[in-house]
Design a protein around this motif. Structure first.
Motif, PDB file in Angstrom:
ATOM      1  N   ILE A   1       0.838  -1.204   0.000  1.00 52.07           N
ATOM      2  CA  ILE A   1       0.000   0.000   0.000  1.00 52.07           C
ATOM      3  C   ILE A   1       0.873   1.254   0.000  1.00 52.07           C
ATOM      4  O   ILE A   1       0.611   2.204  -0.736  1.00 52.07           O
ATOM      5  N   ILE A   2       1.915   1.267   0.807  1.00 49.90           N
ATOM      6  CA  ILE A   2       2.818   2.418   0.857  1.00 49.90           C
ATOM      7  C   ILE A   2       3.519   2.614  -0.494  1.00 49.90           C
ATOM      8  O   ILE A   2       3.651   3.731  -0.973  1.00 49.90           O
TER       9      ILE A   2
ATOM     10  N   LEU B   1       2.331   1.690  -3.404  1.00 48.98           N
ATOM     11  CA  LEU B   1       1.311   2.149  -4.333  1.00 48.98           C
ATOM     12  C   LEU B   1       1.064   3.642  -4.172  1.00 48.98           C
ATOM     13  O   LEU B   1       0.988   4.386  -5.163  1.00 48.98           O
ATOM     14  N   ILE B   2       0.959   4.097  -2.936  1.00 45.84           N
ATOM     15  CA  ILE B   2       0.770   5.533  -2.682  1.00 45.84           C
ATOM     16  C   ILE B   2       1.969   6.325  -3.195  1.00 45.84           C
ATOM     17  O   ILE B   2       1.821   7.376  -3.821  1.00 45.84           O
ATOM     18  N   SER B   3       3.166   5.822  -2.967  1.00 46.74           N
ATOM     19  CA  SER B   3       4.379   6.491  -3.437  1.00 46.74           C
ATOM     20  C   SER B   3       4.410   6.556  -4.959  1.00 46.74           C
ATOM     21  O   SER B   3       4.740   7.597  -5.542  1.00 46.74           O
TER      22      SER B   3
ATOM     23  N   LEU C   1       1.831   6.455  -7.052  1.00 49.13           N
ATOM     24  CA  LEU C   1       0.798   7.381  -7.524  1.00 49.13           C
ATOM     25  C   LEU C   1       1.215   8.835  -7.312  1.00 49.13           C
ATOM     26  O   LEU C   1       0.955   9.693  -8.165  1.00 49.13           O
ATOM     27  N   THR C   2       1.859   9.124  -6.198  1.00 46.44           N
ATOM     28  CA  THR C   2       2.358  10.478  -5.944  1.00 46.44           C
ATOM     29  C   THR C   2       3.405  10.872  -6.974  1.00 46.44           C
ATOM     30  O   THR C   2       3.411  11.998  -7.482  1.00 46.44           O
TER      31      THR C   2
END
Length: 120
Positions: free
Chosen positions: A32-33, A35-37, A39-40
């Motif tokens: 999840i981390i 994926l967030i990274s 996308l950012t």
């Protein structure tokens, strides 16, 4: 020994299950981390490309060619001209005194005047 070996295997498998589920949770959180990274990062790259494209292709719109005349005072001698940042700077000599006049490129209206004189 066969019975005790089976008990050990049974105990190890029971003991391994919580460890595996904890490891699975850590891996899920890491995914999840990541994926967030990712996308950012994609959002930041998109923003940079958008700004570059805007500056290159759509910043101020088309500039119409002008065929205008900027009147100078009688007896003035043109020394130099320069264009930058939406302005035209004209350096003239008038009665032995240098004067810098700035004009807006789009309207060709005078925006400023600066005189250079010698100290007495």
């Amino acid at each position: 020994m066969n019975v005790s070996g089976a008990r050990r295997r049974a105990n190890l498998s029971i003991a391994d299950e919580p460890a595996e589920s904890a490891a699975a949770q850590v891996v899920a959180r890491a995914r999840i981390i990541m994926l967030i990274s990712a996308l950012t990062m994609v959002l930041a790259i998109t923003a940079v490309i958008t700004v570059i494209g805007y500056r290159m292709f759509g910043g101020s719109g088309p500039v119409a060619a002008t065929d205008e005349v900027i009147p100078l005072p009688k007896g003035a001698r043109l020394i130099s001209t320069s264009a930058s940042a939406g302005r035209v700077a004209v350096l003239i000599e008038l009665d032995g005194v240098n004067e810098l006049r700035t004009f807006d490129i789009k309207t060709l209206k005078q925006t400023g005047r600066l005189r250079f004189t010698r100290e007495p």
